[in-house]
Design a protein around this motif. Structure first.
Motif, mmCIF file in Angstrom:
data_model
loop_
_atom_site.group_PDB
_atom_site.id
_atom_site.type_symbol
_atom_site.label_atom_id
_atom_site.label_comp_id
_atom_site.label_asym_id
_atom_site.label_seq_id
_atom_site.Cartn_x
_atom_site.Cartn_y
_atom_site.Cartn_z
ATOM 1 N N PHE A 1 -7.115 31.848 -21.698
ATOM 2 C CA PHE A 1 -7.052 30.459 -22.161
ATOM 3 C C PHE A 1 -6.219 30.318 -23.177
ATOM 4 N N ARG B 1 -11.905 23.028 -17.522
ATOM 5 C CA ARG B 1 -10.297 23.174 -17.296
ATOM 6 C C ARG B 1 -9.690 22.105 -16.392
ATOM 7 N N ARG B 2 -10.486 21.382 -15.515
ATOM 8 C CA ARG B 2 -10.042 20.270 -14.730
ATOM 9 C C ARG B 2 -10.558 18.856 -14.798
ATOM 10 N N ASN C 1 -1.620 20.773 -18.504
ATOM 11 C CA ASN C 1 -2.528 19.456 -18.702
ATOM 12 C C ASN C 1 -1.902 18.492 -19.307
HETATM 13 O O1 LIG Z 1 -3.556 26.753 -21.818
HETATM 14 C C1 LIG Z 1 -3.847 27.414 -20.696
HETATM 15 O O2 LIG Z 1 -4.638 28.240 -20.747
HETATM 16 C C2 LIG Z 1 -2.946 27.277 -19.559
HETATM 17 O O3 LIG Z 1 -1.617 26.938 -19.913
HETATM 18 C C3 LIG Z 1 -3.375 26.090 -18.536
HETATM 19 O O4 LIG Z 1 -4.664 26.767 -18.426
HETATM 20 P P1 LIG Z 1 -5.695 25.846 -17.176
HETATM 21 O O5 LIG Z 1 -4.513 26.178 -15.922
HETATM 22 O O6 LIG Z 1 -6.797 26.513 -17.291
HETATM 23 O O7 LIG Z 1 -5.720 24.630 -17.964
#
Ligand SMILES: O=C(O)[C@H](O)COP(=O)(O)O
Length: 229
Positions: A23, A117-118, A185
């Motif tokens: 992360f 994450r999402r 994001n």
């Molecule tokens: O900040 C991060 O870890 C990646 O740039 C994006 O992470 P993710 O795909 O888990 O949001």
């Protein structure tokens, strides 16, 4: 596509921490070799397509800045003006920054990590002590920016959209082709607004690294992105 205002969004190329599946958030990590190659390829595709940016916006993080520089160099547009702003930074991953995503899933469950994450409005745990020192970083302290302890996508949208409306839109409406080089994001947050994606559907949206997404936006600044390559 038949819109009036030309916008290119570009997620940075793969980074060293993407490769290690860590992360990242506001941690300022470099691109890896693959990410640098993706950035050059993005510039090639933009040049072939004839989508030549007149103005660049980036976050304050090197993975986005270097991606833009490599792409623009390849497209022979390195000379265009640039505006950098913290509002385009990646979402702050709070206490998850520096942790391995797979290990986090083993420890907290796949479902919980997917939510962090999402999802639209589920925040990761707050920053660990290790990353609180980010607050002393000159790029934030010099501008009196308070580093958030953690962010969900809704928090990111609430910092991206005001900057989009106050700065980027007027450049688009002046007829410039604008390139925004940023993060998975912060760009999902903008894409949610551009394409009218619902809170329910946004968890299913992924933005690939290093692939230019082209928009011809209508008068309401709405449109559907077209992936190049
Ligand atoms: O900040 C991060 O870890 C990646 O740039 C994006 O992470 P993710 O795909 O888990 O949001």
């Amino acid at each position: 596509m038949g819109g009036k205002y030309k916008l290119i969004i570009l997620r940075h190329g793969r980074s060293e921490w993407n490769e290690k599946n860590l992360f990242t958030g506001w941690v300022d990590v470099p691109l890896n070799d693959e990410g640098r190659k993706e950035a050059v390829q993005a510039g090639k595709l933009l040049k072939q397509e004839g989508w030549l940016p007149d103005l660049l916006y980036t976050s304050l993080l090197r993975r986005a800045i270097v991606t833009a520089n490599l792409a623009l160099d390849e497209a022979d547009r390195l000379w265009i003006p640039v505006k950098r702003h913290w509002a385009l930074n990646e979402r702050h991953y709070g206490g998850l920054q520096g942790l391995n995503k797979a290990e986090a899933a083993e420890k907290n469950g796949e479902e919980q990590v997917h939510l962090w994450r999402r999802s639209y409005d589920v925040r990761p745990p707050p920053t660990s002590e290790d990353y609180r020192k980010l607050e002393d970083d000159g790029r934030y302290s010099s501008q009196g920016i308070s580093v958030p302890p953690t962010e969900c996508l809704k928090d990111v949208l609430e910092r991206v959209l005001p900057y989009w409306k106050s700065d980027i839109v007027s450049d688009l409406k002046s007829g410039k082709t604008v390139l925004i080089a940023a993060h998975g994001n912060s760009l999902r947050a903008l894409m949610k607004d551009l394409e009218g994606i619902s809170d329910k559907d946004i968890p299913g949206v992924e933005i690939p690294t290093g692939v230019p997404i082209l928009y011809e936006l209508d008068d309401d600044l709405k449109g559907k992105g077209r992936h190049l390559g």
